[in-house]
Write a protein that holds these residues in place. Structure first.
Motif, mmCIF file in Angstrom:
data_model
loop_
_atom_site.group_PDB
_atom_site.id
_atom_site.type_symbol
_atom_site.label_atom_id
_atom_site.label_comp_id
_atom_site.label_asym_id
_atom_site.label_seq_id
_atom_site.Cartn_x
_atom_site.Cartn_y
_atom_site.Cartn_z
ATOM 1 N N ILE A 10 0.578 -1.573 0.265
ATOM 2 C CA ILE A 10 0.173 0.215 -0.065
ATOM 3 C C ILE A 10 0.875 1.380 -0.008
ATOM 4 N N ALA A 11 0.522 2.164 -1.287
ATOM 5 C CA ALA A 11 1.275 3.206 -1.282
ATOM 6 C C ALA A 11 1.021 4.854 -0.114
ATOM 7 N N VAL A 12 1.177 5.386 0.216
ATOM 8 C CA VAL A 12 0.127 6.275 1.147
ATOM 9 C C VAL A 12 1.475 8.059 1.302
ATOM 10 N N THR A 13 0.651 8.882 1.536
ATOM 11 C CA THR A 13 1.300 10.037 1.052
ATOM 12 C C THR A 13 0.807 10.471 2.023
ATOM 13 N N VAL A 14 2.248 11.027 2.753
ATOM 14 C CA VAL A 14 1.840 11.732 4.382
ATOM 15 C C VAL A 14 3.218 12.930 4.348
ATOM 16 N N PRO A 15 2.596 14.221 5.477
ATOM 17 C CA PRO A 15 3.035 15.058 5.315
ATOM 18 C C PRO A 15 4.319 14.632 5.758
ATOM 19 N N GLN A 24 10.373 8.084 14.251
ATOM 20 C CA GLN A 24 11.578 8.045 15.093
ATOM 21 C C GLN A 24 11.194 7.426 16.151
ATOM 22 N N MET A 25 8.961 7.062 15.949
ATOM 23 C CA MET A 25 8.747 6.028 16.753
ATOM 24 C C MET A 25 8.619 5.159 16.930
ATOM 25 N N ALA A 26 9.025 4.131 15.407
ATOM 26 C CA ALA A 26 9.055 3.434 15.273
ATOM 27 C C ALA A 26 11.010 3.118 15.890
ATOM 28 N N LYS A 27 11.943 3.664 15.378
ATOM 29 C CA LYS A 27 13.745 3.565 15.767
ATOM 30 C C LYS A 27 13.183 3.287 16.723
ATOM 31 N N GLN A 28 12.054 3.972 18.463
ATOM 32 C CA GLN A 28 11.868 4.095 19.409
ATOM 33 C C GLN A 28 11.500 2.796 19.592
ATOM 34 N N GLU A 29 10.923 2.043 19.313
ATOM 35 C CA GLU A 29 10.276 0.612 18.835
ATOM 36 C C GLU A 29 11.442 -0.481 18.344
ATOM 37 N N LYS A 30 12.104 -0.303 17.811
ATOM 38 C CA LYS A 30 13.423 -0.611 17.065
ATOM 39 C C LYS A 30 12.573 -1.283 16.213
ATOM 40 N N ARG A 31 12.076 -0.980 15.478
ATOM 41 C CA ARG A 31 10.911 -1.947 13.868
ATOM 42 C C ARG A 31 11.312 -0.736 12.944
ATOM 43 N N SER A 32 11.312 -1.675 11.518
ATOM 44 C CA SER A 32 10.967 -0.520 10.504
ATOM 45 C C SER A 32 9.814 0.345 10.478
ATOM 46 N N LEU A 33 10.353 2.012 9.481
ATOM 47 C CA LEU A 33 8.914 2.255 9.227
ATOM 48 C C LEU A 33 7.700 1.559 9.003
ATOM 49 N N SER A 34 7.961 0.068 7.276
ATOM 50 C CA SER A 34 6.641 -0.101 7.466
ATOM 51 C C SER A 34 6.037 -1.148 8.555
ATOM 52 N N ASN A 35 7.188 -2.225 9.201
ATOM 53 C CA ASN A 35 6.493 -2.697 10.270
ATOM 54 C C ASN A 35 5.478 -1.428 11.346
ATOM 55 N N ILE A 39 1.900 -2.358 12.310
ATOM 56 C CA ILE A 39 1.300 -2.937 13.392
ATOM 57 C C ILE A 39 0.179 -1.829 13.961
ATOM 58 N N ILE A 40 0.542 -0.867 14.028
ATOM 59 C CA ILE A 40 -0.634 0.728 14.008
ATOM 60 C C ILE A 40 -2.071 0.450 13.585
ATOM 61 N N LEU A 41 -1.670 0.215 12.267
ATOM 62 C CA LEU A 41 -3.315 0.175 11.598
ATOM 63 C C LEU A 41 -3.552 -1.589 11.507
#
Length: 65
Positions: A10-15, A24-35, A39-41
């Motif tokens: 899924i391609a998503v465009t965000v600011p 930054q949130m993904a990094k704090q949880e030691k996850r890739s941005l995609s992962n 998980i959030i979705l």
């Protein structure tokens, strides 16, 4: 890395600012941005499904009274 057959892209465009916050949130949880986004979705869909089942049961109960 090849994508497994049970996954979909899924391609998503965000600011840019929002992307930076998510990274930054993904990094704090030691996850890739995609992962992290996946998980959030998944959590959001589960929450909505639970809410819909709860409210659906309430409305159904009220209809039977």
């Amino acid at each position: 890395m090849p994508m497994s057959k049970d996954k979909a892209l899924i391609a998503v465009t965000v600011p840019k600012e929002f992307k930076a916050q998510l990274e930054q949130m993904a990094k704090q949880e030691k996850r890739s941005l995609s992962n992290y986004i996946s998980i959030i979705l998944e959590e959001h869909v589960k929450q909505k499904k639970t809410q819909n089942e709860f409210f659906g049961a309430i409305f159904q109960q009220n209809d039977n009274e």
